[in-house]
Design a protein around this motif. Sequence first.
Motif, PDB file in Angstrom:
ATOM      1  N   TYR A   7       0.827  -1.206   0.000  1.00 22.31           N
ATOM      2  CA  TYR A   7       0.000   0.000   0.000  1.00 22.31           C
ATOM      3  C   TYR A   7       0.863   1.259   0.000  1.00 22.31           C
ATOM      4  CZ  TYR A   7      -4.058  -2.914   1.076  1.00 22.31           C
ATOM      5  OH  TYR A   7      -5.060  -3.845   1.039  1.00 22.31           O
ATOM      6  N   LEU A   8       1.984   1.216   0.684  1.00 24.83           N
ATOM      7  CA  LEU A   8       2.892   2.364   0.688  1.00 24.83           C
ATOM      8  C   LEU A   8       3.463   2.600  -0.702  1.00 24.83           C
ATOM      9  CD1 LEU A   8       4.240   4.491   2.465  1.00 24.83           C
ATOM     10  CD2 LEU A   8       6.091   2.875   2.842  1.00 24.83           C
ATOM     11  N   PHE A   9       3.836   1.541  -1.394  1.00 21.73           N
ATOM     12  CA  PHE A   9       4.331   1.684  -2.766  1.00 21.73           C
ATOM     13  C   PHE A   9       3.240   2.198  -3.703  1.00 21.73           C
ATOM     14  CE2 PHE A   9       7.704  -1.677  -1.835  1.00 21.73           C
ATOM     15  CZ  PHE A   9       8.690  -0.718  -1.681  1.00 21.73           C
ATOM     16  N   VAL A  10       2.021   1.723  -3.525  1.00 18.40           N
ATOM     17  CA  VAL A  10       0.907   2.192  -4.351  1.00 18.40           C
ATOM     18  C   VAL A  10       0.682   3.684  -4.129  1.00 18.40           C
ATOM     19  CG1 VAL A  10      -1.614   2.066  -4.608  1.00 18.40           C
ATOM     20  CG2 VAL A  10      -0.260  -0.021  -4.575  1.00 18.40           C
ATOM     21  N   MET A  37      -6.999   6.733  -4.777  1.00 19.60           N
ATOM     22  CA  MET A  37      -6.572   5.495  -5.432  1.00 19.60           C
ATOM     23  C   MET A  37      -6.191   4.437  -4.396  1.00 19.60           C
ATOM     24  SD  MET A  37      -7.074   5.782  -8.575  1.00 19.60           S
ATOM     25  CE  MET A  37      -6.175   4.413  -9.245  1.00 19.60           C
ATOM     26  N   LEU A  38      -5.590   4.865  -3.296  1.00 23.16           N
ATOM     27  CA  LEU A  38      -5.245   3.925  -2.226  1.00 23.16           C
ATOM     28  C   LEU A  38      -6.505   3.331  -1.617  1.00 23.16           C
ATOM     29  CD1 LEU A  38      -3.034   2.691  -0.435  1.00 23.16           C
ATOM     30  CD2 LEU A  38      -3.335   4.639   1.077  1.00 23.16           C
ATOM     31  N   LEU A  39      -7.514   4.160  -1.386  1.00 29.50           N
ATOM     32  CA  LEU A  39      -8.781   3.637  -0.863  1.00 29.50           C
ATOM     33  C   LEU A  39      -9.428   2.664  -1.837  1.00 29.50           C
ATOM     34  CD1 LEU A  39     -10.345   6.802   0.783  1.00 29.50           C
ATOM     35  CD2 LEU A  39      -9.538   4.742   1.928  1.00 29.50           C
ATOM     36  N   LEU A  40      -9.334   2.956  -3.118  1.00 33.31           N
ATOM     37  CA  LEU A  40      -9.878   2.048  -4.123  1.00 33.31           C
ATOM     38  C   LEU A  40      -9.158   0.697  -4.078  1.00 33.31           C
ATOM     39  CD1 LEU A  40     -11.721   1.598  -6.612  1.00 33.31           C
ATOM     40  CD2 LEU A  40      -9.829   2.456  -7.989  1.00 33.31           C
ATOM     41  N   CYS A  41      -7.847   0.714  -4.019  1.00 32.27           N
ATOM     42  CA  CYS A  41      -7.070  -0.540  -3.973  1.00 32.27           C
ATOM     43  C   CYS A  41      -7.354  -1.317  -2.691  1.00 32.27           C
ATOM     44  CB  CYS A  41      -5.578  -0.236  -4.069  1.00 32.27           C
ATOM     45  SG  CYS A  41      -5.079   0.384  -5.667  1.00 32.27           S
ATOM     46  N   MET A  42      -7.442  -0.605  -1.564  1.00 32.49           N
ATOM     47  CA  MET A  42      -7.730  -1.281  -0.304  1.00 32.49           C
ATOM     48  C   MET A  42      -9.139  -1.870  -0.314  1.00 32.49           C
ATOM     49  SD  MET A  42      -5.976   1.383   2.346  1.00 32.49           S
ATOM     50  CE  MET A  42      -6.343   0.483   3.830  1.00 32.49           C
ATOM     51  N   GLY A  43     -10.074  -1.164  -0.913  1.00 28.00           N
ATOM     52  CA  GLY A  43     -11.443  -1.680  -1.014  1.00 28.00           C
ATOM     53  C   GLY A  43     -11.510  -2.927  -1.872  1.00 28.00           C
ATOM     54  N   MET A  44     -10.784  -2.920  -2.985  1.00 28.98           N
ATOM     55  CA  MET A  44     -10.783  -4.107  -3.844  1.00 28.98           C
ATOM     56  C   MET A  44     -10.152  -5.292  -3.126  1.00 28.98           C
ATOM     57  SD  MET A  44     -10.144  -2.762  -7.733  1.00 28.98           S
ATOM     58  CE  MET A  44      -8.452  -2.337  -7.449  1.00 28.98           C
ATOM     59  N   ASP A  45      -9.057  -5.069  -2.406  1.00 27.44           N
ATOM     60  CA  ASP A  45      -8.431  -6.153  -1.646  1.00 27.44           C
ATOM     61  C   ASP A  45      -9.370  -6.681  -0.559  1.00 27.44           C
ATOM     62  OD1 ASP A  45      -6.160  -6.083  -3.146  1.00 27.44           O
ATOM     63  OD2 ASP A  45      -4.985  -4.942  -1.694  1.00 27.44           O
ATOM     64  N   PHE A  46     -10.092  -5.767   0.079  1.00 27.21           N
ATOM     65  CA  PHE A  46     -11.037  -6.178   1.122  1.00 27.21           C
ATOM     66  C   PHE A  46     -12.152  -7.034   0.532  1.00 27.21           C
ATOM     67  CE2 PHE A  46     -14.907  -5.305   3.610  1.00 27.21           C
ATOM     68  CZ  PHE A  46     -14.500  -5.832   4.825  1.00 27.21           C
ATOM     69  N   MET A  47     -12.680  -6.615  -0.606  1.00 28.29           N
ATOM     70  CA  MET A  47     -13.754  -7.384  -1.238  1.00 28.29           C
ATOM     71  C   MET A  47     -13.252  -8.745  -1.715  1.00 28.29           C
ATOM     72  SD  MET A  47     -16.373  -5.626  -0.788  1.00 28.29           S
ATOM     73  CE  MET A  47     -17.614  -6.336  -1.828  1.00 28.29           C
ATOM     74  N   LYS A  48     -12.021  -8.807  -2.212  1.00 23.88           N
ATOM     75  CA  LYS A  48     -11.452 -10.098  -2.621  1.00 23.88           C
ATOM     76  C   LYS A  48     -11.311 -11.026  -1.431  1.00 23.88           C
ATOM     77  CE  LYS A  48      -8.570  -8.543  -6.433  1.00 23.88           C
ATOM     78  NZ  LYS A  48      -7.189  -8.381  -6.858  1.00 23.88           N
TER      79      LYS A  48
END
Length: 57
Positions: A7-10, A37-48
């Motif tokens: 997440y830090l790299f993202v 964008m970080l919230l979007l990536c974290m949300g997608m990981d959470f849903m996965k």
Amino acid sequence: MDRIRNYLFVFAGNFLAAYMIFPERTIGKSVMFAALMLLLCMGMDFMKSKRKANPVQ
């Protein structure tokens, strides 16, 4: 710990890309874009992870 590093790299990558893309080169707009964008990536990981834990039959 592995996810935090990813997440830090993202966040850093999105911040640098937004800083170069936006013509004003303002830090505020770049931070806002990177945070969204970080919230979007974290949300997608959470849903996965939710889908992987509870498979639909």
